[in-house]
Scaffold this active site. Sequence first.
Site, PDB file in Angstrom:
ATOM      1  NE  ARG A   1       7.703  -2.385   6.366  1.00  0.00           N
ATOM      2  CZ  ARG A   1       6.376  -2.405   6.347  1.00  0.00           C
ATOM      3  NH1 ARG A   1       5.721  -1.751   5.399  1.00  0.00           N
ATOM      4  NH2 ARG A   1       5.708  -3.087   7.250  1.00  0.00           N
TER       5      ARG A   1
ATOM      6  NE  ARG B   1      -4.779  -1.321   9.717  1.00  0.00           N
ATOM      7  CZ  ARG B   1      -3.657  -0.924   9.117  1.00  0.00           C
ATOM      8  NH1 ARG B   1      -3.593   0.238   8.512  1.00  0.00           N
ATOM      9  NH2 ARG B   1      -2.621  -1.706   9.133  1.00  0.00           N
TER      10      ARG B   1
ATOM     11  NE  ARG C   1       6.089  -0.445  10.222  1.00  0.00           N
ATOM     12  CZ  ARG C   1       5.016  -0.481   9.434  1.00  0.00           C
ATOM     13  NH1 ARG C   1       5.018   0.140   8.267  1.00  0.00           N
ATOM     14  NH2 ARG C   1       3.931  -1.138   9.810  1.00  0.00           N
TER      15      ARG C   1
ATOM     16  NE  ARG D   1       1.803  -5.049  10.912  1.00  0.00           N
ATOM     17  CZ  ARG D   1       2.892  -4.752  10.199  1.00  0.00           C
ATOM     18  NH1 ARG D   1       4.086  -5.117  10.639  1.00  0.00           N
ATOM     19  NH2 ARG D   1       2.782  -4.085   9.085  1.00  0.00           N
TER      20      ARG D   1
ATOM     21  CE  LYS E   1      -2.175  -1.098   3.814  1.00  0.00           C
ATOM     22  NZ  LYS E   1      -1.502  -2.377   4.101  1.00  0.00           N
TER      23      LYS E   1
END
Length: 219
Positions: free
Chosen positions: A126, A87, A159, A170, A13
């Site tokens: 990431r 969300r 992160r 998640r 996203k």
Amino acid sequence: MKIVLLGPPGSGKGTQCKKIAERFSVQHLSSGDILRQERAKKTEFGKKAQSYMDSGALVPDEVIVEMMTAAMEKASTKGFVLDGFPRTINQAQKLDATLKRRGQKIDAVLNLDANEEIIVKRITGRRSCPNCGAVYHIQNMKPKIDGVCDKCGSSLVQRPDDKEEVVKNRLKTYYAQTAPVIDYYKANIVVYNIDSNKDPDEVASVMFEKLDAFSGIQR
Ligand code: AP5
């Protein structure tokens, strides 16, 4: 132009919203990025959000809706692309009500679809820039110098919620609370499903094909 980009964590996203923002001159509004900025500044919002984010749960709707309503108010008149918001169905309803009061509506909804194995590899690989927010991947989108942001030279970080055990939570949260938002939109508007397992530029070109029709009306 007002666009919503849906999709599970790691579906791309943030990566794709940056491309949409650039092509259509709309503002990229990422609820996750705004929360991380609030945390870095140690604001009340940031403090309230911290424990939810670190465990992979959703931050309460009222906090998010207030924060995103303020961000939309400040957004450019050319519109915005929403990343990570809404969300929950409650957030989607509140967003619709806010836009309706202003005589506005969402023009397009895109849903990025990626398989779980790819998602976990993308999230755990990431690396993000804590200074300018640029996003990289240790294999797919490497910075020019290992561990250093191409744009501002800061050291890249992982992160805290990108650890594998939090990623699993998640994903559970996504299927339970966010996936139903797709059907909420489908009842009112065309939702474009985009195969996000492919290369980022291929994904973008499929999205642009869909969005060009809407941007033509606005230009
Ligand atoms: P948020 O920051 O929104 O996280 P997320 O939705 O879990 O999404 P991600 O940022 O993990 O992934 P992405 O889809 O943006 O993928 P990206 O482009 O970075 O939210 C974090 C937390 O904040 C939530 O858990 C929650 O606690 C809270 N929160 C936020 N919004 C909320 C809301 N509305 N309500 C309640 N709570 C909220 O890509 C991932 C990686 O893959 C990158 O390394 C990238 O380089 C790579 N990549 C991307 N696309 C490709 C591709 N096509 N091919 C190969 N690699 C790719």
